[in-house]
Write an enzyme that holds these catalytic residues in place. Structure first.
Site, PDB file in Angstrom:
ATOM      1  N   TYR A 166       0.860  -1.190   0.000  1.00  0.00           N
ATOM      2  CA  TYR A 166       0.000   0.000   0.000  1.00  0.00           C
ATOM      3  C   TYR A 166       0.890   1.231   0.000  1.00  0.00           C
ATOM      4  O   TYR A 166       1.841   1.304   0.778  1.00  0.00           O
ATOM      5  CB  TYR A 166      -0.885  -0.010   1.253  1.00  0.00           C
ATOM      6  N   ASP A 268       9.358   3.320  -0.231  1.00  0.00           N
ATOM      7  CA  ASP A 268       8.273   3.829   0.594  1.00  0.00           C
ATOM      8  C   ASP A 268       8.588   3.430   2.029  1.00  0.00           C
ATOM      9  O   ASP A 268       8.339   2.301   2.450  1.00  0.00           O
ATOM     10  CB  ASP A 268       6.932   3.236   0.133  1.00  0.00           C
ATOM     11  N   LYS A 296       4.097   9.261   8.919  1.00  0.00           N
ATOM     12  CA  LYS A 296       3.852   8.617  10.221  1.00  0.00           C
ATOM     13  C   LYS A 296       4.840   9.038  11.318  1.00  0.00           C
ATOM     14  O   LYS A 296       4.722  10.119  11.864  1.00  0.00           O
ATOM     15  CB  LYS A 296       3.831   7.099  10.051  1.00  0.00           C
TER      16      LYS A 296
HETATM   17  C1  PLP Z   1       3.716   1.868   3.332  1.00  0.00           C
HETATM   18  C2  PLP Z   1       2.705   2.964   3.339  1.00  0.00           C
HETATM   19  N1  PLP Z   1       2.792   3.955   2.443  1.00  0.00           N
HETATM   20  C3  PLP Z   1       1.911   4.971   2.401  1.00  0.00           C
HETATM   21  C4  PLP Z   1       0.869   5.019   3.298  1.00  0.00           C
HETATM   22  C5  PLP Z   1      -0.116   6.146   3.235  1.00  0.00           C
HETATM   23  O1  PLP Z   1       0.093   7.002   4.306  1.00  0.00           O
HETATM   24  P1  PLP Z   1      -1.068   7.983   4.793  1.00  0.00           P
HETATM   25  O2  PLP Z   1      -2.134   7.133   5.383  1.00  0.00           O
HETATM   26  O3  PLP Z   1      -0.369   8.890   5.767  1.00  0.00           O
HETATM   27  O4  PLP Z   1      -1.536   8.724   3.599  1.00  0.00           O
HETATM   28  C6  PLP Z   1       0.729   4.005   4.260  1.00  0.00           C
HETATM   29  C7  PLP Z   1      -0.368   4.035   5.241  1.00  0.00           C
HETATM   30  O5  PLP Z   1      -0.562   3.164   6.031  1.00  0.00           O
HETATM   31  C8  PLP Z   1       1.671   2.950   4.271  1.00  0.00           C
HETATM   32  O6  PLP Z   1       1.569   1.937   5.146  1.00  0.00           O
END
Ligand code: PLP
Length: 458
Positions: A166, A268, A296
């Site tokens: 994700y 990511d 985060k």
């Molecule tokens: C690996 C990863 N990338 C991107 C995101 C998206 O982040 P946000 O919820 O702050 O938009 C998440 C959210 O859980 C994530 O786990």
């Protein structure tokens, strides 16, 4: 080689145990269930985000303090969910509260740069070994900019992503996140499956999906799309279907592959960054990609995001040809909390602390698994880990499909009913540790797990 005797999960028994645990949980959440009815009169579904509505029901929170969380029914938990892993500083950390309070008194928003920028940029450059940074407000925004930077610098449109990862909820990458097994297609050529309704077909055609930990299939995807791939985005350790670690050489192999094809590699690190080590996956796996996306943990609990990249990638931004913009980018509250989190709370010592608690968790969980002969194993690093309910190693999303969700749901219910707040079980979520978590908290988690193991194994 030691051959371990294991007992398969008895799913009928698990169904019965789920009923018992649900019956115990429901009365504990009367206020949450009631409040939701009030909220849903004018808030769609009564929740702010669809993923706050995990089965069996949404739990409304009253407050948090350190490692603790209290729901609106007054139940107290040790929080291993930590806001989907954002709160490694713990709740209401005095240094973060002080930084936010001070900043708020001086004005909460200007849409102009402030004097926290240099310290944060320097700290992130030190951790993630990339020279230039910009800020945004979420992981979604960070990966959106990563995708666009790779496209802008190559003049190509195709992106490669990993099946089961994700990267946020924008249209460029919200594909094959938790794809339906009936739709995923062959492993050698996975289908690009939209994760939400309303994503235009045109975006789907711009994304190729490959399995994690398979360099040969990544190579094949590049070769089949020669000269068309802008870049590849990868969670260096997958964190959305349990924790899946990269195999030795995989990440470096991806970097070489991307460069061989004139494309870029983006990590990511929204979940791994500033949690699995001081320098996140870059430090743990020793590979510096072209782009690192953060969010985060780096914001100390404020809406945050950051994009780190090479000078080459940032060139169009510096030249004014690429607008990387956002009204709230570098918001003073977020910057103040980020600065305090990165420089005062998540210092190198903090990661030693995570290591101690993590070792206690893993040792305890492994011992229970061994004693009960469960077909499961423990994985993770630093502040992140998970139990994976599989006898054979889960190396990619399709392996994780072999784990029956009823097992992870029951494990979640056992923790929740015994004072441990966990992330939703549906995607085999990981646990997260905060700087307030102690070995006693780890023991609590292990004890609950031992009760779960005894119940399913008896
Ligand atoms: C690996 C990863 N990338 C991107 C995101 C998206 O982040 P946000 O919820 O702050 O938009 C998440 C959210 O859980 C994530 O786990």
């Amino acid at each position: 080689m030691v051959v371990r005797e294991t007992v398969a999960f008895d799913l009928e028994k698990i169904d019965r145990l789920i009923q018992e645990e649900e019956a115990e949980l429901e009365p504990k959440h009367r206020a949450s269930l009631e409040y939701r009815k009030t909220a849903e009169r004018h808030v769609a579904g009564g929740v702010a985000s669809s993923w706050q509505d995990s089965p069996p029901h949404a739990i409304f929170v009253d407050h948090g303090q350190g490692n603790g969380l209290w729901d609106i029914d007054g139940n107290e938990y040790i929080d291993f969910h930590l806001g989907y892993g954002a709160m490694v500083v713990g709740h209401a950390h005095p240094k973060i509260v002080e930084a936010i309070e001070k900043a708020a008194r001086r004005g909460t928003h200007f849409a102009q740069p402030t004097r926290d920028l240099d310290v944060i940029g320097e700290n992130l450059a030190d951790r993630f070994r990339l020279p230039l940074w910009r800020f945004c407000n979420s992981g979604t925004e960070a990966t959106l900019e990563a995708a666009r930077l790779m496209r802008a610098n190559t003049g190509r449109d195709l992106l490669i992503k990993i099946e089961g990862s994700y990267h946020g909820h924008h249209d460029a990458l919200m594909f094959s996140v938790v794809p339906d097994p009936a739709k995923i297609g062959p492993r050698e050529h996975p289908n690009t499956v939209p994760q939400a309704m309303g994503i235009p077909k045109a975006f789907e055609e711009l994304v190729r999906v490959v399995p994690f930990n398979d360099l040969a299939l990544a190579r094949r995807a590049f070769e089949e799309n020669r000269g068309r791939v802008a870049g590849m985005i990868v969670e260096p350790a997958m964190m959305n279907c349990g924790v899946i670690m990269p195999e030795p050489g995989y990440l470096q192999g991806l970097k070489d592959l991307c460069h061989e094809h004139g494309a870029y590699l983006a990590f990511d690190e929204v979940k791994t960054g500033a949690t699995i080590a001081y320098g996140g996956a870059v430090e743990v796996f020793g590979v510096v990609p072209d782009i690192v996306c953060l969010a985060k943990a780096i914001g100390g609990g404020t809406p945050c995001g950051a994009i780190g990249a090479t000078e080459e990638l940032y060139a169009p931004v510096l030249a004014g040809e690429y607008d990387m913009a956002g009204t709230f980018n570098g918001n003073p509250l977020t910057m103040a909390a980020s600065r305090a989190a990165l420089t005062e709370v998540l210092t190198k010592d903090a990661y030693e602390g995570f290591g101690v608690v993590d070792a206690k968790m893993k040792e305890g969980l492994r011992s229970v698994i061994e004693t009960r002969g469960l077909p499961a194993y423990v994985t993770g690093v630093g502040a992140k880990g998970s139990v994976v309910y599989s006898e054979t190693p889960v190396r990619e999303y399709r392996d994780a499909l072999g784990v029956d969700e009823r097992i992870t749901y029951l494990a979640w219910l056992f923790q929740q009913n015994r004072g441990v707040f966990k992330s939703p079980w549906t995607k085999q979520e990981t646990w997260t540790l905060s700087v307030w978590h102690t070995v006693d908290d780890a023991q609590r988690y292990v004890d609950n797990f031992a009760e779960f193991a005894a119940a399913v194994a008896s």
